[in-house]
Each structure stands twice: as C-alpha cells, then as structure tokens.
Motif scaffolding. Sequence first.
Motif, PDB file in Angstrom:
ATOM      1  N   LYS A 190       0.797  -1.230   0.000  1.00 24.22           N
ATOM      2  CA  LYS A 190       0.000   0.000   0.000  1.00 24.22           C
ATOM      3  C   LYS A 190       0.827   1.277   0.000  1.00 24.22           C
ATOM      4  O   LYS A 190       0.375   2.315  -0.462  1.00 24.22           O
ATOM      5  CB  LYS A 190      -0.934   0.001   1.215  1.00 24.22           C
ATOM      6  CG  LYS A 190      -1.985  -1.079   1.144  1.00 24.22           C
ATOM      7  CD  LYS A 190      -2.897  -1.017   2.323  1.00 24.22           C
ATOM      8  CE  LYS A 190      -3.932  -2.136   2.228  1.00 24.22           C
ATOM      9  NZ  LYS A 190      -4.765  -2.199   3.415  1.00 24.22           N
ATOM     10  N   ASN A 191       2.048   1.241   0.558  1.00 27.24           N
ATOM     11  CA  ASN A 191       2.853   2.464   0.723  1.00 27.24           C
ATOM     12  C   ASN A 191       4.336   2.178   0.540  1.00 27.24           C
ATOM     13  O   ASN A 191       4.796   1.071   0.797  1.00 27.24           O
ATOM     14  CB  ASN A 191       2.705   3.016   2.158  1.00 27.24           C
ATOM     15  CG  ASN A 191       1.303   3.332   2.526  1.00 27.24           C
ATOM     16  OD1 ASN A 191       0.731   4.250   1.987  1.00 27.24           O
ATOM     17  ND2 ASN A 191       0.731   2.571   3.456  1.00 27.24           N
ATOM     18  N   TYR A 192       5.049   3.229   0.145  1.00 34.32           N
ATOM     19  CA  TYR A 192       6.506   3.202   0.210  1.00 34.32           C
ATOM     20  C   TYR A 192       6.887   3.969   1.467  1.00 34.32           C
ATOM     21  O   TYR A 192       6.620   5.168   1.571  1.00 34.32           O
ATOM     22  CB  TYR A 192       7.136   3.868  -1.014  1.00 34.32           C
ATOM     23  CG  TYR A 192       7.062   3.022  -2.258  1.00 34.32           C
ATOM     24  CD1 TYR A 192       7.749   1.820  -2.335  1.00 34.32           C
ATOM     25  CD2 TYR A 192       6.310   3.428  -3.343  1.00 34.32           C
ATOM     26  CE1 TYR A 192       7.684   1.039  -3.478  1.00 34.32           C
ATOM     27  CE2 TYR A 192       6.243   2.661  -4.491  1.00 34.32           C
ATOM     28  CZ  TYR A 192       6.942   1.464  -4.555  1.00 34.32           C
ATOM     29  OH  TYR A 192       6.876   0.708  -5.689  1.00 34.32           O
ATOM     30  N   VAL A 193       7.486   3.276   2.421  1.00 31.67           N
ATOM     31  CA  VAL A 193       7.845   3.885   3.703  1.00 31.67           C
ATOM     32  C   VAL A 193       9.336   4.191   3.706  1.00 31.67           C
ATOM     33  O   VAL A 193      10.154   3.425   3.191  1.00 31.67           O
ATOM     34  CB  VAL A 193       7.469   2.952   4.882  1.00 31.67           C
ATOM     35  CG1 VAL A 193       7.902   3.552   6.210  1.00 31.67           C
ATOM     36  CG2 VAL A 193       5.962   2.700   4.878  1.00 31.67           C
ATOM     37  N   ILE A 194       9.683   5.329   4.307  1.00 27.52           N
ATOM     38  CA  ILE A 194      11.070   5.784   4.371  1.00 27.52           C
ATOM     39  C   ILE A 194      11.552   5.642   5.806  1.00 27.52           C
ATOM     40  O   ILE A 194      10.888   6.071   6.754  1.00 27.52           O
ATOM     41  CB  ILE A 194      11.170   7.242   3.882  1.00 27.52           C
ATOM     42  CG1 ILE A 194      10.700   7.292   2.429  1.00 27.52           C
ATOM     43  CG2 ILE A 194      12.591   7.770   4.024  1.00 27.52           C
ATOM     44  CD1 ILE A 194      10.246   8.624   1.955  1.00 27.52           C
ATOM     45  N   TRP A 195      12.720   5.034   5.947  1.00 20.95           N
ATOM     46  CA  TRP A 195      13.342   4.784   7.242  1.00 20.95           C
ATOM     47  C   TRP A 195      14.703   5.472   7.237  1.00 20.95           C
ATOM     48  O   TRP A 195      15.414   5.445   6.237  1.00 20.95           O
ATOM     49  CB  TRP A 195      13.553   3.284   7.452  1.00 20.95           C
ATOM     50  CG  TRP A 195      12.321   2.472   7.264  1.00 20.95           C
ATOM     51  CD1 TRP A 195      11.808   2.014   6.070  1.00 20.95           C
ATOM     52  CD2 TRP A 195      11.417   2.032   8.265  1.00 20.95           C
ATOM     53  NE1 TRP A 195      10.647   1.316   6.280  1.00 20.95           N
ATOM     54  CE2 TRP A 195      10.385   1.301   7.627  1.00 20.95           C
ATOM     55  CE3 TRP A 195      11.371   2.173   9.653  1.00 20.95           C
ATOM     56  CZ2 TRP A 195       9.339   0.719   8.329  1.00 20.95           C
ATOM     57  CZ3 TRP A 195      10.326   1.590  10.341  1.00 20.95           C
ATOM     58  CH2 TRP A 195       9.332   0.879   9.688  1.00 20.95           C
ATOM     59  N   VAL A 196      15.077   6.074   8.371  1.00 21.81           N
ATOM     60  CA  VAL A 196      16.370   6.748   8.472  1.00 21.81           C
ATOM     61  C   VAL A 196      17.102   6.236   9.705  1.00 21.81           C
ATOM     62  O   VAL A 196      16.516   6.129  10.786  1.00 21.81           O
ATOM     63  CB  VAL A 196      16.196   8.288   8.538  1.00 21.81           C
ATOM     64  CG1 VAL A 196      17.526   8.972   8.798  1.00 21.81           C
ATOM     65  CG2 VAL A 196      15.591   8.802   7.247  1.00 21.81           C
ATOM     66  N   MET A 197      18.397   5.940   9.509  1.00 23.60           N
ATOM     67  CA  MET A 197      19.236   5.511  10.628  1.00 23.60           C
ATOM     68  C   MET A 197      20.111   6.681  11.061  1.00 23.60           C
ATOM     69  O   MET A 197      20.735   7.345  10.230  1.00 23.60           O
ATOM     70  CB  MET A 197      20.106   4.325  10.243  1.00 23.60           C
ATOM     71  CG  MET A 197      20.909   3.788  11.424  1.00 23.60           C
ATOM     72  SD  MET A 197      21.804   2.279  11.045  1.00 23.60           S
ATOM     73  CE  MET A 197      20.458   1.158  10.781  1.00 23.60           C
ATOM     74  N   SER A 198      20.137   6.922  12.368  1.00 24.80           N
ATOM     75  CA  SER A 198      20.956   7.999  12.928  1.00 24.80           C
ATOM     76  C   SER A 198      22.377   7.489  13.191  1.00 24.80           C
ATOM     77  O   SER A 198      22.651   6.288  13.061  1.00 24.80           O
ATOM     78  CB  SER A 198      20.335   8.492  14.235  1.00 24.80           C
ATOM     79  OG  SER A 198      20.447   7.488  15.234  1.00 24.80           O
ATOM     80  N   LYS A 199      23.272   8.392  13.580  1.00 29.57           N
ATOM     81  CA  LYS A 199      24.640   8.027  13.930  1.00 29.57           C
ATOM     82  C   LYS A 199      24.675   7.023  15.080  1.00 29.57           C
ATOM     83  O   LYS A 199      25.572   6.208  15.164  1.00 29.57           O
ATOM     84  CB  LYS A 199      25.434   9.272  14.349  1.00 29.57           C
ATOM     85  CG  LYS A 199      26.202   9.930  13.252  1.00 29.57           C
ATOM     86  CD  LYS A 199      27.061  11.029  13.833  1.00 29.57           C
ATOM     87  CE  LYS A 199      27.992  11.579  12.793  1.00 29.57           C
ATOM     88  NZ  LYS A 199      28.841  12.651  13.313  1.00 29.57           N
ATOM     89  N   LYS A 200      23.679   7.107  15.954  1.00 28.40           N
ATOM     90  CA  LYS A 200      23.627   6.202  17.108  1.00 28.40           C
ATOM     91  C   LYS A 200      23.113   4.822  16.735  1.00 28.40           C
ATOM     92  O   LYS A 200      23.056   3.932  17.571  1.00 28.40           O
ATOM     93  CB  LYS A 200      22.745   6.803  18.202  1.00 28.40           C
ATOM     94  CG  LYS A 200      23.325   8.055  18.805  1.00 28.40           C
ATOM     95  CD  LYS A 200      22.437   8.599  19.898  1.00 28.40           C
ATOM     96  CE  LYS A 200      23.034   9.868  20.483  1.00 28.40           C
ATOM     97  NZ  LYS A 200      22.196  10.416  21.544  1.00 28.40           N
ATOM     98  N   GLY A 201      22.717   4.624  15.496  1.00 24.31           N
ATOM     99  CA  GLY A 201      22.259   3.319  15.039  1.00 24.31           C
ATOM    100  C   GLY A 201      20.764   3.084  15.213  1.00 24.31           C
ATOM    101  O   GLY A 201      20.291   1.976  15.034  1.00 24.31           O
ATOM    102  N   THR A 202      20.021   4.132  15.529  1.00 25.27           N
ATOM    103  CA  THR A 202      18.579   4.011  15.693  1.00 25.27           C
ATOM    104  C   THR A 202      17.897   4.144  14.335  1.00 25.27           C
ATOM    105  O   THR A 202      18.102   5.129  13.634  1.00 25.27           O
ATOM    106  CB  THR A 202      18.052   5.109  16.644  1.00 25.27           C
ATOM    107  OG1 THR A 202      18.767   5.032  17.875  1.00 25.27           O
ATOM    108  CG2 THR A 202      16.574   4.946  16.903  1.00 25.27           C
TER     109      THR A 202
END
Length: 136
Positions: free
Chosen positions: A68-80
Amino acid sequence: MKSIKFTLLAALIFILNSCSETYEFPVSKVTPAADIIAEIKEQQDPNYLVSLEAKNLAAPERLEKPKKNYVIWVMSKKGTLRNVGHFNQENAVKSTYTASFPYQPMEILITAEDEEGGCFPDGIEISRLNLRKNKK
C-alpha cells in the motif's frame, strides 16, 4: 548597481547549494526503472533537511507482492532506525518526500509496506542508501 546585486545573488546561490549534498540510491532489483535521489542539507546545528525524489517508481500496488505504501526509514549516527514517513505520489512519474531531522542521517532505507506506521521494516526492501559511502 545591477552587477553588484547580480554578484551578491550568485554568491548567495553558490553558498546555499554548496551546503547540500546529493546522493543516488542504488538501482532497485524490485523496481529497476526507478531513479531515486536524496539531497541532504545541513541546517542550523544539529538539524538536517532531507529531500527524496523518485522518478518512475512503480505504484506499490503494482509490485509482484502488492503493497500500500513506500515507507522511508532513516538511521541515525547512534544506530537508531526510525520510520520517518512515506512518499507523496505527485503523479505517475514523480514521488517526493521532505523532512527535517534533529540528527545527521547515516542511512536511508525505502520499503514497500502494507501499513505506513510500523516501528520496524517488515515489507519489501526497495533500496538502501549508505550516506557515508555514496556521495554523487
């Protein structure tokens, strides 16, 4: 007077553009026709403006396993890894996403999902961009 204004304007445009970096996502095995670009601009410390543009990205409903969707995920410097939103489909050819983050993004992942509000990616991985390695 006009030449001074033009020179100042040109210098301002150069400075603003030099503060951003452009990255190309690798070609997707799931949606190989898609051209996806990320532009990262450092704003006031520690904020970063992230803009994504996908051209020729097939509608998620048209994938081999429809989603249903294209979801965007981002990883921070801390690995989250965080779900930061989804593409806005402007038309059949262009999808966009823009957001500001209070941390420097290290990796951007795009997945096709049934639900846009998940806490972890569990759909189809479309493309992954490691920002430490892939400057354009």
